[in-house]
Design a protein around this motif. Structure first.
Motif, PDB file in Angstrom:
ATOM      1  N   ALA A 128      22.022 -12.106   1.342  1.00 24.96           N
ATOM      2  CA  ALA A 128      21.084 -12.801   0.462  1.00 24.96           C
ATOM      3  C   ALA A 128      20.455 -11.778  -0.477  1.00 24.96           C
ATOM      4  O   ALA A 128      20.149 -10.659  -0.064  1.00 24.96           O
ATOM      5  CB  ALA A 128      20.011 -13.490   1.283  1.00 24.96           C
ATOM      6  N   PRO A 129      20.267 -12.165  -1.711  1.00 24.19           N
ATOM      7  CA  PRO A 129      19.668 -11.222  -2.662  1.00 24.19           C
ATOM      8  C   PRO A 129      18.222 -10.886  -2.306  1.00 24.19           C
ATOM      9  O   PRO A 129      17.514 -11.680  -1.698  1.00 24.19           O
ATOM     10  CB  PRO A 129      19.734 -11.949  -4.006  1.00 24.19           C
ATOM     11  N   ILE A 130      17.843  -9.686  -2.675  1.00 25.99           N
ATOM     12  CA  ILE A 130      16.474  -9.233  -2.527  1.00 25.99           C
ATOM     13  C   ILE A 130      15.729  -9.565  -3.811  1.00 25.99           C
ATOM     14  O   ILE A 130      16.231  -9.321  -4.907  1.00 25.99           O
ATOM     15  CB  ILE A 130      16.414  -7.718  -2.257  1.00 25.99           C
ATOM     16  N   ILE A 131      14.557 -10.139  -3.661  1.00 29.15           N
ATOM     17  CA  ILE A 131      13.740 -10.487  -4.824  1.00 29.15           C
ATOM     18  C   ILE A 131      12.380  -9.821  -4.685  1.00 29.15           C
ATOM     19  O   ILE A 131      12.002  -9.333  -3.624  1.00 29.15           O
ATOM     20  CB  ILE A 131      13.580 -12.013  -4.974  1.00 29.15           C
ATOM     21  N   TYR A 132      11.648  -9.784  -5.765  1.00 28.66           N
ATOM     22  CA  TYR A 132      10.297  -9.239  -5.811  1.00 28.66           C
ATOM     23  C   TYR A 132       9.366 -10.362  -6.282  1.00 28.66           C
ATOM     24  O   TYR A 132       8.989 -10.421  -7.453  1.00 28.66           O
ATOM     25  CB  TYR A 132      10.245  -8.017  -6.736  1.00 28.66           C
ATOM     26  N   PRO A 133       8.989 -11.256  -5.370  1.00 27.70           N
ATOM     27  CA  PRO A 133       8.296 -12.471  -5.768  1.00 27.70           C
ATOM     28  C   PRO A 133       6.863 -12.259  -6.257  1.00 27.70           C
ATOM     29  O   PRO A 133       6.300 -13.135  -6.904  1.00 27.70           O
ATOM     30  CB  PRO A 133       8.292 -13.318  -4.491  1.00 27.70           C
ATOM     31  N   PHE A 134       6.271 -11.110  -5.948  1.00 29.28           N
ATOM     32  CA  PHE A 134       4.886 -10.870  -6.351  1.00 29.28           C
ATOM     33  C   PHE A 134       4.807 -10.115  -7.670  1.00 29.28           C
ATOM     34  O   PHE A 134       3.720  -9.815  -8.145  1.00 29.28           O
ATOM     35  CB  PHE A 134       4.148 -10.104  -5.257  1.00 29.28           C
ATOM     36  N   MET A 139       0.823  -1.216   0.000  1.00 25.03           N
ATOM     37  CA  MET A 139       0.000   0.000   0.000  1.00 25.03           C
ATOM     38  C   MET A 139       0.855   1.264   0.000  1.00 25.03           C
ATOM     39  O   MET A 139       0.436   2.297  -0.515  1.00 25.03           O
ATOM     40  CB  MET A 139      -0.937  -0.003   1.206  1.00 25.03           C
ATOM     41  N   ASN A 140       2.058   1.181   0.557  1.00 23.13           N
ATOM     42  CA  ASN A 140       2.906   2.367   0.667  1.00 23.13           C
ATOM     43  C   ASN A 140       4.016   2.441  -0.370  1.00 23.13           C
ATOM     44  O   ASN A 140       4.752   3.416  -0.404  1.00 23.13           O
ATOM     45  CB  ASN A 140       3.505   2.445   2.081  1.00 23.13           C
ATOM     46  N   ARG A 141       4.146   1.427  -1.195  1.00 22.07           N
ATOM     47  CA  ARG A 141       5.213   1.407  -2.200  1.00 22.07           C
ATOM     48  C   ARG A 141       4.689   1.263  -3.622  1.00 22.07           C
ATOM     49  O   ARG A 141       5.466   0.988  -4.531  1.00 22.07           O
ATOM     50  CB  ARG A 141       6.172   0.270  -1.919  1.00 22.07           C
ATOM     51  N   GLY A 142       3.398   1.396  -3.809  1.00 24.03           N
ATOM     52  CA  GLY A 142       2.881   1.371  -5.165  1.00 24.03           C
ATOM     53  C   GLY A 142       2.358   0.035  -5.651  1.00 24.03           C
ATOM     54  O   GLY A 142       2.255  -0.188  -6.849  1.00 24.03           O
ATOM     55  N   GLY A 143       2.053  -0.869  -4.757  1.00 27.56           N
ATOM     56  CA  GLY A 143       1.437  -2.121  -5.165  1.00 27.56           C
ATOM     57  C   GLY A 143       2.244  -3.336  -4.783  1.00 27.56           C
ATOM     58  O   GLY A 143       3.394  -3.260  -4.346  1.00 27.56           O
ATOM     59  N   ILE A 144       1.617  -4.479  -4.978  1.00 23.75           N
ATOM     60  CA  ILE A 144       2.206  -5.756  -4.574  1.00 23.75           C
ATOM     61  C   ILE A 144       3.481  -6.056  -5.352  1.00 23.75           C
ATOM     62  O   ILE A 144       4.383  -6.718  -4.846  1.00 23.75           O
ATOM     63  CB  ILE A 144       1.167  -6.914  -4.697  1.00 23.75           C
ATOM     64  N   ASP A 145       3.600  -5.550  -6.579  1.00 22.75           N
ATOM     65  CA  ASP A 145       4.812  -5.775  -7.371  1.00 22.75           C
ATOM     66  C   ASP A 145       6.049  -5.174  -6.721  1.00 22.75           C
ATOM     67  O   ASP A 145       7.166  -5.606  -6.984  1.00 22.75           O
ATOM     68  CB  ASP A 145       4.665  -5.172  -8.769  1.00 22.75           C
ATOM     69  N   ALA A 146       5.875  -4.171  -5.879  1.00 21.12           N
ATOM     70  CA  ALA A 146       6.998  -3.452  -5.272  1.00 21.12           C
ATOM     71  C   ALA A 146       7.398  -4.003  -3.905  1.00 21.12           C
ATOM     72  O   ALA A 146       8.228  -3.408  -3.222  1.00 21.12           O
ATOM     73  CB  ALA A 146       6.652  -1.976  -5.153  1.00 21.12           C
ATOM     74  N   VAL A 147       6.836  -5.131  -3.500  1.00 18.17           N
ATOM     75  CA  VAL A 147       7.162  -5.702  -2.189  1.00 18.17           C
ATOM     76  C   VAL A 147       8.427  -6.550  -2.309  1.00 18.17           C
ATOM     77  O   VAL A 147       8.427  -7.574  -2.987  1.00 18.17           O
ATOM     78  CB  VAL A 147       6.001  -6.558  -1.649  1.00 18.17           C
ATOM     79  N   PRO A 148       9.511  -6.121  -1.640  1.00 15.16           N
ATOM     80  CA  PRO A 148      10.752  -6.897  -1.689  1.00 15.16           C
ATOM     81  C   PRO A 148      10.801  -7.932  -0.569  1.00 15.16           C
ATOM     82  O   PRO A 148      10.288  -7.713   0.522  1.00 15.16           O
ATOM     83  CB  PRO A 148      11.822  -5.828  -1.454  1.00 15.16           C
ATOM     84  N   LEU A 149      11.390  -9.064  -0.846  1.00 16.28           N
ATOM     85  CA  LEU A 149      11.644 -10.080   0.171  1.00 16.28           C
ATOM     86  C   LEU A 149      13.090 -10.540   0.035  1.00 16.28           C
ATOM     87  O   LEU A 149      13.650 -10.542  -1.057  1.00 16.28           O
ATOM     88  CB  LEU A 149      10.705 -11.278   0.016  1.00 16.28           C
ATOM     89  N   ARG A 150      13.659 -10.929   1.137  1.00 20.23           N
ATOM     90  CA  ARG A 150      15.025 -11.466   1.148  1.00 20.23           C
ATOM     91  C   ARG A 150      14.922 -12.960   0.895  1.00 20.23           C
ATOM     92  O   ARG A 150      14.090 -13.648   1.483  1.00 20.23           O
ATOM     93  CB  ARG A 150      15.626 -11.191   2.530  1.00 20.23           C
ATOM     94  N   THR A 151      15.767 -13.475   0.030  1.00 24.15           N
ATOM     95  CA  THR A 151      15.739 -14.906  -0.225  1.00 24.15           C
ATOM     96  C   THR A 151      16.193 -15.660   1.024  1.00 24.15           C
ATOM     97  O   THR A 151      16.884 -15.107   1.880  1.00 24.15           O
ATOM     98  CB  THR A 151      16.642 -15.301  -1.416  1.00 24.15           C
TER      99      THR A 151
END
Length: 113
Positions: A104-110, A84-96
C-alpha cells in the motif's frame, strides 16, 4: 466504522484518557499493554460465563471498547512522537488502508497542501 467518532471523543474525555498527561512512547506502550491485558482478561472472563456475550451496553462490550480507546491513544502518541522526531506533523507518514498482504502506498495526510 460507526463507533470511530465515539472512540475519538473518548480520547478527549478526562474520565477515560487525560490528553494533558501523554507520556513518552515507552511509557505509553507500557500503559497500552496493561490496558489491553485488562480488556482481554475482562472479555475472556465474560466469554467463559457467557452471560452477556454480544449484548449492547454490557461489561464485555465496555471492556472491548476500553481496549479500542487504548489503541486509539497509542496511535495518537505515535503520531505525536514521529512528528516531534521528524520535523513536524507534515512529516508523519501513514500507510493507506489495505490488507496486510497488499503493498500500500505511503501518504502524508497531515501535510498542508
Amino acid at each position: 466504522d460507526l463507533g470511530v467518532a465515539f472512540t475519538v471523543d473518548a480520547l478527549l474525555d478526562s474520565d477515560v484518557s487525560n490528553l494533558t498527561k501523554l507520556g513518552t512512547l515507552n511509557e505509553e506502550v507500557g500503559l497500552l499493554t496493561a490496558r489491553l491485558h485488562g480488556s482481554l482478561q475482562d472479555i475472556s472472563g465474560r466469554a467463559i460465563e457467557a452471560s452477556d456475550w454480544g449484548l449492547e451496553e454490557s461489561d464485555m462490550v465496555e471492556a472491548a471498547w476500553l481496549g479500542e480507546v487504548a489503541c486509539a491513544r497509542i496511535a495518537l502518541v505515535v503520531i505525536v512522537d514521529v512528528a516531534m522526531n521528524r520535523g513536524g506533523i507534515d512529516a508523519v507518514p501513514l500507510r493507506t488502508a489495505a490488507s496486510d498482504q497488499e503493498d500500500a502506498p505511503i501518504i502524508y495526510p497531515f501535510k498542508a497542501d
